[in-house]
Design a protein around this motif. Structure first.
Motif, mmCIF file in Angstrom:
data_model
loop_
_atom_site.group_PDB
_atom_site.id
_atom_site.type_symbol
_atom_site.label_atom_id
_atom_site.label_comp_id
_atom_site.label_asym_id
_atom_site.label_seq_id
_atom_site.Cartn_x
_atom_site.Cartn_y
_atom_site.Cartn_z
ATOM 1 N N ASP A 179 0.873 -1.372 -0.049
ATOM 2 C CA ASP A 179 0.123 0.039 -0.073
ATOM 3 C C ASP A 179 1.058 1.242 -0.035
ATOM 4 O O ASP A 179 1.971 1.242 0.647
ATOM 5 N N TYR B 165 -4.437 10.196 -2.076
ATOM 6 C CA TYR B 165 -4.576 8.969 -2.889
ATOM 7 C C TYR B 165 -3.974 7.686 -1.818
ATOM 8 O O TYR B 165 -2.997 7.995 -1.231
ATOM 9 N N LYS B 166 -4.696 6.479 -1.975
ATOM 10 C CA LYS B 166 -4.228 5.430 -1.368
ATOM 11 C C LYS B 166 -4.296 4.328 -2.586
ATOM 12 O O LYS B 166 -5.160 3.894 -3.069
ATOM 13 N N TYR B 167 -3.120 3.962 -2.834
ATOM 14 C CA TYR B 167 -2.891 2.807 -3.872
ATOM 15 C C TYR B 167 -2.754 1.348 -2.942
ATOM 16 O O TYR B 167 -1.604 1.233 -2.256
ATOM 17 N N MET C 130 -6.266 -1.346 -6.567
ATOM 18 C CA MET C 130 -7.149 -0.239 -6.410
ATOM 19 C C MET C 130 -6.701 1.014 -5.975
ATOM 20 O O MET C 130 -5.553 1.156 -5.383
ATOM 21 N N TYR D 186 -7.979 4.827 -4.229
ATOM 22 C CA TYR D 186 -8.938 5.330 -3.333
ATOM 23 C C TYR D 186 -8.353 6.810 -3.440
ATOM 24 O O TYR D 186 -7.295 7.294 -3.026
ATOM 25 N N VAL E 185 -14.705 12.465 -5.170
ATOM 26 C CA VAL E 185 -14.461 11.213 -4.577
ATOM 27 C C VAL E 185 -14.490 10.130 -5.420
ATOM 28 O O VAL E 185 -15.552 9.808 -6.186
ATOM 29 N N SER E 186 -13.627 9.186 -5.564
ATOM 30 C CA SER E 186 -13.513 7.928 -6.341
ATOM 31 C C SER E 186 -12.894 6.729 -5.911
ATOM 32 O O SER E 186 -12.066 6.879 -4.995
ATOM 33 N N THR E 187 -13.346 5.683 -6.557
ATOM 34 C CA THR E 187 -12.537 4.385 -6.168
ATOM 35 C C THR E 187 -12.365 3.737 -7.323
ATOM 36 O O THR E 187 -13.265 3.162 -8.092
ATOM 37 N N ARG E 188 -11.083 3.452 -7.797
ATOM 38 C CA ARG E 188 -10.544 2.908 -9.057
ATOM 39 C C ARG E 188 -10.242 1.395 -9.058
ATOM 40 O O ARG E 188 -9.263 1.313 -8.321
ATOM 41 N N TRP E 189 -10.537 0.661 -9.735
ATOM 42 C CA TRP E 189 -10.308 -0.723 -9.919
ATOM 43 C C TRP E 189 -9.477 -0.960 -11.117
ATOM 44 O O TRP E 189 -10.126 -0.843 -12.265
ATOM 45 N N GLU F 274 -14.330 2.674 -12.202
ATOM 46 C CA GLU F 274 -14.220 3.780 -11.313
ATOM 47 C C GLU F 274 -15.400 4.542 -11.133
ATOM 48 O O GLU F 274 -15.996 5.377 -11.643
#
Length: 302
Positions: free
Chosen positions: A199, A223-225, A234, A236, A255-259, A273
């Motif tokens: 992470d 961002y958190k990878y 992922m 965030y 605000v988003s969450t990308r897979w 996303e």
């Protein structure tokens, strides 16, 4: 940590061309076309008296996306970037064709990007050479055409400070001049912190000055990878943007969450996303969206 780094070589099948599926045919044909273009450009700078060990080569990135959201269902996007390495020229020289500027692509969601930055960079062609490059310092210059075929020049400096084994600070400054838009600059400060496992936390700060408008556009992102395995990640994120005129105020929140998934082929990536967007020109009413993308990488990276 590098999240889903590109493969050193995009080709992933050793079967004869006629026996490959259509995806592999596409990969081979596009890669051959890019490399042929690279050799053609590099030939203009060849010195017959010198024997070059390195051959010209190219790589391309193509992205297709659909990003429907509340009040705007027809949000489609296509993007491309082609980079050609020219070893016959002095220094480390690249020729770049693109319809966007990666240095000014702070948000992955098209609806959240600032029109003043994004729309004016729809196509550019530039010759970029590296004046100095080391593990923690990169100095480069560009000359080309962009923003509706305006001739421009640009210089950029990027410096990395390793604070510890798990903390880095990246600083970047660039200045450019377009014949119509005149002077502008971009300042970036980025903090990275390696978390437990695979992470990574990153805090981005961008500031753009526009001479034509005499104002600043500022952007902040947290961002958190999280890398689940060598093919899946992922991301965030919380993203905020604003202007300095008429006063220092927020223009939007995202605000988003990308897979992100590497599937089917080494050179093929998919993204999903979901996001929520609040914009001032929409009275900060929440807009719900879902971005669907596919990206292809052609040629040789690195």
């Amino acid at each position: 940590m590098v999240v889903l780094a590109l493969p050193a070589q995009a080709q992933d099948s050793q079967q004869p061309l006629q026996d490959q599926p259509w995806l592999d045919d596409l990969q081979d044909n596009v890669t051959d076309s890019i490399n042929a273009t690279a050799l053609w450009f590099d030939h203009f700078f060849a010195d017959e008296s010198l024997q070059m060990d390195e051959k010209a080569r190219g790589e391309a990135r193509i992205r297709l996306g659909w990003e429907p959201r509340s009040r705007a269902v027809n949000e489609f996007e296509t993007r491309f970037r082609v980079r050609v390495k020219l070893p016959n020229m002095k220094h480390q020289t690249d020729l770049i064709f693109s319809d966007y500027d990666e240095d000014e692509d702070a948000s992955s969601i098209k609806a959240a990007r600032n029109d003043a930055i994004d729309n004016r960079n729809r196509f550019s062609m530039a010759l970029r050479w590296t004046a100095k490059k080391s593990a923690d310092l990169n100095v480069s210059h560009r000359i080309g055409v962009g923003r509706k075929l305006q001739p421009y020049v640009k210089s950029q400096v990027r410096k990395t400070f390793g604070l510890s084994d798990i903390n880095n600070v990246n600083l970047e400054a660039s200045v450019y001049y377009y014949t119509q838009d005149r002077f502008g600059s971009h300042l970036m400060a980025q903090y990275e912190h390696q978390l437990a496992g695979n992470d990574l936390f990153r805090f981005d700060n961008h500031f753009y000055f526009r001479d034509e408008e005499n104002d600043w556009i500022w952007q902040h992102g947290w961002y958190k990878y999280s890398q689940w395995d060598d093919k899946t990640a992922m991301i965030y994120g919380l993203y905020v943007e604003g202007n300095s005129r008429p006063n220092y105020r927020v223009e939007e929140y995202l605000v988003s969450t990308r897979w992100r998934k590497n599937a089917l082929r080494k050179w093929l990536f998919f993204e999903v996303e979901p996001f929520m967007l609040w914009r001032r020109d929409e009275d900060f009413k929440v807009s719900y969206g879902l971005a669907l993308r596919v990206e292809g990488y052609f040629g040789h990276s690195g």
